[in-house]
Motif scaffolding. Structure first.
Motif, short mmCIF file in Angstrom:
data_model
loop_
_atom_site.label_atom_id
_atom_site.label_comp_id
_atom_site.label_asym_id
_atom_site.label_seq_id
_atom_site.Cartn_x
_atom_site.Cartn_y
_atom_site.Cartn_z
N SER A 1 0.82 -1.21 0.00
CA SER A 1 0.00 0.00 0.00
C SER A 1 0.85 1.26 0.00
CB SER A 1 -0.92 0.00 1.22
OG SER A 1 -1.70 1.18 1.27
N GLU B 1 2.22 7.30 9.57
CA GLU B 1 1.00 6.85 8.91
C GLU B 1 0.89 5.34 8.82
OE1 GLU B 1 -1.38 8.65 8.66
OE2 GLU B 1 -0.47 10.62 8.81
N ARG C 1 -2.82 5.55 10.32
CA ARG C 1 -3.78 5.19 9.29
C ARG C 1 -3.63 3.74 8.83
NH1 ARG C 1 -5.10 10.29 10.86
NH2 ARG C 1 -2.91 10.76 10.57
N THR D 1 -8.57 10.87 6.71
CA THR D 1 -9.52 9.75 6.70
C THR D 1 -10.31 9.74 5.41
OG1 THR D 1 -9.75 9.65 9.11
CG2 THR D 1 -11.56 8.76 7.82
N TYR E 1 -8.01 8.55 2.70
CA TYR E 1 -7.73 7.12 2.92
C TYR E 1 -8.89 6.25 2.44
CZ TYR E 1 -6.56 2.86 5.56
OH TYR E 1 -6.27 1.57 5.93
N ASN E 2 -10.10 6.67 2.77
CA ASN E 2 -11.28 5.89 2.38
C ASN E 2 -11.57 6.02 0.89
OD1 ASN E 2 -11.79 4.85 4.93
ND2 ASN E 2 -13.04 6.60 5.54
N GLY F 1 -7.87 2.68 1.29
CA GLY F 1 -6.81 2.26 2.18
C GLY F 1 -5.40 2.48 1.65
N ASN F 2 -5.25 3.31 0.62
CA ASN F 2 -3.92 3.58 0.06
C ASN F 2 -3.13 4.47 1.02
OD1 ASN F 2 -2.15 5.64 -1.63
ND2 ASN F 2 -2.18 3.71 -2.73
N LEU F 3 -2.03 3.95 1.54
CA LEU F 3 -1.23 4.71 2.50
C LEU F 3 -0.36 5.77 1.86
CD1 LEU F 3 -0.08 2.00 5.09
CD2 LEU F 3 -1.77 3.81 5.39
N VAL G 1 -2.11 9.29 1.81
CA VAL G 1 -2.17 10.05 3.06
C VAL G 1 -0.77 10.48 3.50
CG1 VAL G 1 -4.33 9.02 3.84
CG2 VAL G 1 -2.19 7.94 4.48
#
Length: 307
Positions: free
Chosen positions: A93, A157, A161, A228, A231-232, A236-238, A241
């Motif tokens: 990710s 992160e 996250r 958030t 991210y959503n 969920g890609n880190l 963020v």
């Protein structure tokens, strides 16, 4: 016999510890993240206050605290709860850099632009900068890369996250999880207010902390809402963020050059625009911040409802 008994007791203790981590994953994570980071910061704080001899080598503890805190704690918890493959998913990710041109524009152009607008609002006009040369802007991409990997976004992160948010959203919902995570994120920074990193250190007083910390809390919560939402939206890609986090931290480096004292020591200017962006994200998503528990599977598919 003594050695065997000692090994047996150690095995039992390890088993009990693992059982506790599995039963209380979020509590365990935050306890470790805070404890590891705060302990790591002690030498740096003592150095800043002149208790330890002046040595640039001790500055490494300020950098290391984000790695031994949020990142190491996330690694321990992910490997304990879900195993090696789950940690590989986290790593994948991080390097999923194909996030779309609009997200690069948002991170690299929109974020600095709105932060500058915040400075204009507080300054009641275009702010003046003393000692700021073209070198800052020429080397800005280098600063961004350095900040990305060593200034907090990359290691933090992975924890905030990467580990905590998916579990907190599944348990509390997107908004409650984000508000709580933002508050915890702000409190994690508490020891840094004893250092120049957060306008503290020798010569400062409690009034400085009492003014700056509430502003910082609001900033962290507002930024958490923005992150958030991203991210959503990116499932969920880190990397996305981390990039926004890095952009915020990198542009913040311009703040000390501002001649207006209200722009130098307090984050009011940034707080204003981050709150506005957070409100836009909340209103446009009706408070859901892009979270859909039915379709949300990336990084959270192995998370139980109670975690």
């Amino acid at each position: 016999m003594v050695l065997l008994k000692a090994l047996s007791e150690l095995k039992n203790e390890t088993s009990r510890l693992k059982e506790f981590l599995v039963s209380h994953p979020l509590s365990s994570y935050f306890i470790m993240a805070f404890l590891f980071s705060w302990l790591c910061l002690i030498p740096y704080i003592l150095w800043q206050w002149g208790i330890l001899p002046k040595s640039q080598n001790l500055a490494i503890f300020h950098v290391a605290n984000v790695f031994v805190g949020p990142m190491l704690s996330a690694y321990i918890m992910i490997r304990t709860l879900e195993g090696k493959e789950a940690w590989k998913n986290i790593r994948k990710s991080i390097w999923q850099v194909r996030i779309g041109l609009k997200w690069y524009i948002f991170a690299l152009l929109v974020i600095p632009a709105v932060m500058y607008i915040g400075m204009v609002i507080v300054n009641s006009g275009a702010p003046e900068f003393e000692g700021l040369s073209s070198k800052f802007f020429v080397t800005y991409p280098i600063y961004l890369v350095v900040v990305f990997f060593g200034g907090g976004p990359f290691p933090e992160e992975i924890g905030w996250r990467g580990f905590a948010l998916p579990r907190m959203q599944k348990r509390f919902g997107a908004l409650k999880a984000t508000l709580l995570l933002g508050l915890l994120w702000a409190c994690w920074h508490l020891p840094q207010f004893l250092t120049s990193a957060q306008h503290g250190g020798p010569g400062t007083h409690f009034n400085t902390f009492a003014t700056n910390f509430p502003i910082f809390i609001v900033c962290c919560i507002a930024i958490s809402i923005i992150l958030t939402w991203i991210y959503n939206k990116k499932q969920g890609n880190l990397f996305s963020v981390m990039l926004v986090h890095a952009s915020i931290n990198t542009f913040s480096m311009i703040q000390p050059y501002a001649t207006n004292p209200s722009l130098k020591d307090m984050d009011v200017s940034f707080m204003i625009v981050f709150v506005l962006l957070a409100l836009i994200a909340l209103i446009s998503t009706r408070g859901k911040l892009g979270y859909d528990k039915n379709s949300y599977t990336v990084l959270a598919e192995n998370v139980n409802a109670g975690r």
